[in-house]
Structures are given as C-alpha cells and as structure tokens.
Enzyme design. Structure first.
Site, PDB file in Angstrom:
ATOM      1  N   PHE A 199      55.091 141.694 -42.162  1.00  8.88           N
ATOM      2  CA  PHE A 199      55.465 140.395 -41.606  1.00  8.88           C
ATOM      3  C   PHE A 199      56.856 140.456 -40.975  1.00  8.88           C
ATOM      4  CE2 PHE A 199      51.900 138.295 -43.462  1.00  8.88           C
ATOM      5  CZ  PHE A 199      51.732 138.783 -44.752  1.00  8.88           C
ATOM      6  N   PRO A 200      57.019 141.169 -39.856  1.00 11.35           N
ATOM      7  CA  PRO A 200      58.364 141.384 -39.304  1.00 11.35           C
ATOM      8  C   PRO A 200      59.026 140.120 -38.776  1.00 11.35           C
ATOM      9  CG  PRO A 200      56.700 142.200 -37.778  1.00 11.35           C
ATOM     10  CD  PRO A 200      55.967 141.799 -39.021  1.00 11.35           C
ATOM     11  N   LYS A 201      58.230 139.042 -38.633  1.00 14.87           N
ATOM     12  CA  LYS A 201      58.811 137.841 -38.048  1.00 14.87           C
ATOM     13  C   LYS A 201      58.838 136.659 -39.012  1.00 14.87           C
ATOM     14  CE  LYS A 201      57.938 139.478 -33.517  1.00 14.87           C
ATOM     15  NZ  LYS A 201      57.555 139.249 -32.132  1.00 14.87           N
ATOM     16  N   ASN A 202      58.685 136.925 -40.296  1.00 17.45           N
ATOM     17  CA  ASN A 202      58.727 135.834 -41.255  1.00 17.45           C
ATOM     18  C   ASN A 202      60.176 135.521 -41.631  1.00 17.45           C
ATOM     19  OD1 ASN A 202      59.055 135.388 -44.435  1.00 17.45           O
ATOM     20  ND2 ASN A 202      57.334 134.198 -43.677  1.00 17.45           N
TER      21      ASN A 202
END
Lengths: 344, 335
Positions: A111-114
């Site tokens: 989840f690199p954009k959480n």
C-alpha cells in the site's frame, strides 16, 4: 486465505475454530435497508471484523488483539480507528518498536499510497531515536545510524519503484527536516534530477533542500548561490528545453529570494542559450522560455519604471506569439495576459 | 461538441455502486460515506438522482446516514465513515467508534442531496469536537488520536462550518495562515510548506479560503490561477510533468472556476479527455482504458459540467453540491 500446496496455512484457520478465541462472541455489523455502498466482504474479512469489533469495543489490551489488528490492516489499511487502537496496543504491550517498523515496512510495499502507514512510521521512528538525541551527533553519524539508514534505504526503494510517489517525497521531507540531513539531501536531489530531468518532485525537493527549513518570506539568496543555481538550471534546460520543472524552479526561486537577478543574471543566460545554434530551435519552440521572459520583464518593469514602455511592448509581442503559435491551447490566457500588461 | 457523455450508462453505474461495491473495495470500508456522497453527486450532476432513487429508497438512505451519527457526548462526535464499527451500544472504548471530519462532511452533503433538512444533525456536538481537532499551526487532524494532518481536513472543517452556517469550530485566522504557507515557489499549493505543488491540495486550500471568505490571503492569485491553467495539456494533470487524470477535471477545474479563469480554459479539450475516460460498463476511469471507480466517475462528471455548464445543473465549485440544493438549504436556514 493463504494456501501453500494443498494445505491451508495455520493462520487461515477460522477464528471461530481457534481455542484462543473461544471466549469472544463476535459482534456483527449493522446494516439498515438504506445501506449505502455496502461492500461484498469475503467471509474471512467478515469474520476478522466480527472479532475485531468485539475486542475493540472493550479496548482489550493483548497480543491476540495486536495480531488481529495486523490482519485487518493488511486487508484494509484505511480503517482509521484500528490505527488508534494499534498505537495504544503497541505502547501498552511495550512491543518491540523495531519489529513494529519491520511489519510497517512489509505492508508498505502493498500500500505505497496509504496515508496512515506513513504517519505510523513517523511515530515509530521518533520513538526509536528521539530527534533531540540525534541532533547531538554530526550529520555523517546520523545517516549511518541504523534507524535512519534503514529509513533512507526504504525511501530509496519506494522512490525507485515510483519516482513521483507524493507520500514518499513528503515523508522524506519530514525525515530530512526532523533529523537535519540537509547535506546528503542536495546530493540525493542532484542524483534524482540527473536520472530524470522532468521529475518535478526532485526539482521541488531541490527548493526544499536549498531553503533548509528557513522561512521563505525572509530568505535572501546570496548572489553567488543564486548564480550557481542559475548555471545548474541552464545546464539542465539544455538536456530538455521544453521541460516545465527547471523553468518554474529558477523563476520561482529568484522571484522569491533574489528578484533583481531575474533580469541581471538569468535573462542574459537564457538569451545566450536561445542564440546558441545548438539550442535555438528548441528554445524558440518551448512556451516555458517565452513565459519566463514575461515573468522577468514584469519584475524588471516593476523595479525600473523608466523601462516599462519598452518592456510592455516586448511582452505584448511575446503574448501574441504564444497565443498564435507556441502555446495555442492556452491562447485565451495569453490574450488576457496581454491586456493586463499595462496594469502591472 | 457532437458526441456527448453516456448519461444513462453513468447513472446506472452510480446506482450499482450505491447498491453494492465489489470485495476489492474493502480498503474503502471506512470511507463508504465518501463513496456514497460521490455517487449521489454524480447522479445529481446528471440530473438523474430522483429518477434513479425512489422516494422510499432515498428516505431509507437518509436513515442509514443518521445511523452513522455518533450519539454519545464524550466520544468524538459527528458522522463515522461506515457501519464497520458495529452498533453504537456495543462500544465502551470510545476510540473504537469514532467519527471523522471527511465522513461528517460527506454525510451532510449526502443528506442535502437526498432532500433531508439536517434537523437530526447534532450541530453542537460536531462543532464542539471540531475545535479540538485544529492544531496550533492552523491545520486540522481528521479525528482524535492521529498525527495525520493536512489541507484535506481544513477543507472538510470549512465545508462543514459553511453548511451548518456556524464557524465556532474553526479559528479562521490560524487556518488561513497555514494555507498561505502552503503556497509554493511555482504558484501552486501543497499539503505542507515545501512539499510539491499538487492539484488536490490546491483545491482544498483555495476552496477553504473561498468558504472562509479569505481569498485575499492568496499570496499571488494570478500566479496561482496560471499554475492551475497550466495543468491543462488536453485533460488536466495534478502535478507538473505528470499525465492527465480525470479527477483533476474537478480539483483543478473547480479552482479555475473559483479564481475566475473559466474563459481561459480550452474546455473542448478538457471535455474530450473526459469522454476518453468513459468505461463501457459506465462510470469513468482515471485514464482512458482503465477500470472505472466512483471517485473518478463523479469528479469527471462534475468537471465535465464546468466545461459545458449550459447542459448540466450548476455545480458549486466550493462544495460538492448542486447550487440548487445549496440555495434551498440556505433558504431553509434563514426561515
């Protein structure tokens, strides 16, 4: 459910069948007839949530609760109250922070954009090495410290994966500011700009590294620093003249921190480049060159009213050219800009 | 403009999403209120809301939204993001059943879109809780117990305050100071000082200033308008040198509207890009040929309405609501 070969892995066994969970009655979710955007949950998620609701409802502090929060976060990292609960569990159970950071690392890849993952990371890092302690040693010592070295490596990998990951760059700014890693940052930024001269995140980071947390409204750039930046930008414009980033960077930097150098130093350099046979065609075709001239002339006219008429005439011609040839998609804007030249 | 949006397919898409989201959407479980809001906004922009949802269904939805309102004083008040938290009565550990600013904003908009008069909204609880979420720097956290803070939550606080017509929950001067610091060297605006100029945060900053009636606080309005306009290369992108994404048709498009730049946009080119993002099954995707989702569908359609305003109900750029719904709400407030 993770299935290896033909056997189910231990963790995939239903909680209802685990001895550890026999004392808990799961709490069901309530939906009315007017349920909006209900999600077709998997059976596994539904069960996990039933047990999580039960332990969260009473604020149970236990290892089993901690591992349950991990499983739910791995399905849904956006469950904002689970993060609050997990933070409390990690504190009260006195969990190993380094292990917690390991776990965050693992799911961050998924989840690199959480947002919550990155913020959880921040609180773990400051607990592992308080900034007040870190700032007692030199920057060289700080970057070799295992905690920070690991964070920098993690960021390298995240930015390598997606060179414009907004969260990664903003976390990087937090890390560099908090632990005063300014010297290495300019080197890093230069590497990234040279990897991709159109990476605006890298150019933005250059501005960040140049200002090093000073309040922009009071910073005046030393002339030699400004000149050096102008040279740096010109060298990178040569690589790709039709590239917004270096143009925005240098005009923005000078406008804020050395406005007269827009016309005393930047102007002659870019005109020289535009007259150079090797770059003339490309420079003429890029809207960014002409738009920079407009910004420069606007500043010059403000500082030297005696030159205003001549500068307005030149700017007017540039607006016409942009509207009719060089930047047609923005022609209505350039026509408007032309009409407002006199009022500047 | 000969070819137009497939209004029927998009209305059907929003109806499906309101009825059910696939299991892959589980990461949105705590944001269902926002997804629901976006679906309703999409339907409203298409002029299809009351045709697609019966009066009974709308009333049931209103009840579901109110079921997400946290009833107890003491716990953080407002609306929660969905029903995954379980029944209110089951929870003695307060943080487990918490509202958040984004869900509260979406709940209020959704109620208005469904024709509700907000009479069951616990206004004092919401505004009282809101005050505690504003940091000294002027920005907001979305709920207690987190260090996450950025202009999205300033925007939600301002939008809630505007809808409830009560600013006691917001220190406007502090919020304005924070926003002014989010102004970047290139004229854009961002999440926190020194971060990269970003269309989504630009929207949150400018819309907040507009709602607070503090647009004068923009350090250089013309430069900011120019930054927004220059995110157009065909469709709109959200950051310099990135590719167009349909959601910026709203984030950037709305900023352009708020800053008076509508006449400078090549609306034909923006509309063309948005139509490229239509999916066969209905809805819009972030990029042409990609899978649709409710956020991109909704924001793409609202963004499209800015391009050809004569064909759609007029949408407020500051609040994701039709102007007509807002006007009706304001009229009720003054009675």
């Amino acid at each position: 459910m993770r299935i290896e070969g033909s056997e189910q892995v231990e963790e995939a066994v239903s909680l209802a069948q685990q001895a550890e969970w026999q004392d808990i009655t799961p709490i069901e979710q309530e939906e009315g007839e007017g349920s909006m955007c209900p999600i077709a949950y998997t059976d596994e998620y539904r069960e996990l949530m039933g047990y999580l609701r039960a332990v969260m409802a009473v604020g149970e502090v236990s290892e089993r609760a901690l591992s349950l929060t991990a499983r739910v976060i791995e399905e849904n990292p956006g469950h904002y109250t689970v993060w609050v609960y997990r933070k409390r569990l990690v504190e009260e159970l006195e969990s190993d922070i380094a292990e917690e950071l390991d776990w965050v690392c693992d799911i961050s890849r998924k989840f690199p954009k959480n947002y919550q993952l990155w913020h959880h990371r921040e609180s773990l890092v400051t607990r592992l090495w308080a900034p007040s302690s870190a700032l007692l040693v030199s920057e060289d010592q700080r970057i070799t410290n295992p905690v920070l070295r690991r964070e920098l490596q993690f960021l390298d990998a995240a930015i390598d994966e997606d060179s414009k990951n907004f969260h990664a760059w903003s976390y990087r700014q937090w890390l560099v500011s908090t632990y005063a890693l300014w010297t290495q940052e300019l080197v890093f930024v230069d590497t990234m700009v040279n990897q991709d001269v159109r990476n605006n995140s890298a150019w933005n980071q250059r501005y960040f590294a140049m200002l090093a947390n000073r309040n922009p409204s009071v910073v005046r750039l030393e002339p030699d620093v400004a000149k050096s930046e102008i040279e740096y930008v010109v060298e990178h414009i040569k690589l790709a003249p039709n590239n917004d980033s270096p143009w925005s960077y240098v005009t923005g930097l000078l406008l804020r921190h050395a406005p007269s150098m827009l016309y005393t130093d930047l102007l002659p350099r870019i005109k020289q480049l535009a007259a150079d046979n090797a770059y003339q065609a490309a420079m003429t075709l890029t809207p960014f060159y002409w738009s920079a001239l407009l910004d420069i002339y606007e500043q010059q006219a403000a500082d030297h009213p005696d030159l205003k008429k001549q500068l307005v005439d030149e700017s007017s011609a540039i607006c016409d050219q942009l509207a009719s040839e060089t930047d047609i998609i923005h022609c209505r804007y350039w026509n408007f800009r032309k009409t407002s030249l006199d009022t500047c | 403009m000969v070819v137009d949006l497939d209004l029927t397919a998009h209305a059907r898409y929003f109806k499906f999403c309101l009825n059910m989201l696939p299991s892959e959407a589980v990461s949105q479980d705590a944001s269902r209120m926002t997804i629901a809001h976006l679906c309703l906004v999409g339907l409203a922009t298409l002029g299809q809301l009351n045709d697609t949802l019966s009066e009974t269904r709308r009333a049931q939805m209103v009840d579901w939204i109110y079921e997400q309102q946290i009833p107890r004083a003491g716990a953080y008040a407002g609306f929660r993001g969905g029903s995954l938290f379980g029944p209110h009565s089951s929870c003695s550990y307060a943080p487990a059943n918490s509202a958040n600013l984004a869900a509260t904003y979406s709940a209020l908009c959704s109620l208005l879109l469904l024709g509700d008069d907000l009479s069951r909204v616990d206004k004092h609880a919401i505004l009282g809780a809101m005050r505690q979420l504003q940091l000294e720097s002027g920005t907001f956290v979305p709920h207690p117990g987190t260090n996450e803070h950025d202009p999205r939550f300033i925007y939600c606080a301002c939008a809630i305050s505007s809808i409830l017509n009560d600013w006691s929950g917001v220190d406007k001067d502090a919020a304005t100071r924070y926003i002014a610091e989010c102004s970047n060297y290139d004229g854009g605006m961002t999440q926190a000082r020194f971060q990269e100029s970003h269309g989504g945060h630009l929207y949150c900053c400018v819309a907040s200033l507009s709602l607070m009636k503090k647009m004068d606080a923009l350090p250089d309005r013309q430069r900011t308008l120019k930054w927004a306009l220059f995110r157009q290369g065909g469709g709109y992108h959200g950051r310099t040198n990135k590719v167009p994404d349909v959601c910026y048709s709203f984030w950037i498009g709305a900023v352009v509207e708020m800053l008076g730049g509508h006449d400078f946009v090549d609306t034909g080119a923006v509309a063309y890009f948005i139509r490229q993002c239509e999916a066969d099954i209905g809805g819009l995707a972030k990029w042409p040929g990609y899978r649709p989702d409710p956020l991109h569908a909704s924001l793409g359609i609202v963004g499209y309405s800015f391009c050809c305003p004569e064909k759609f109900p007029r949408m407020s750029p500051e609040l994701l609501l039709p102007e007509s719904v807002l006007e009706a709400h304001r009229a009720r407030q003054t009675q």
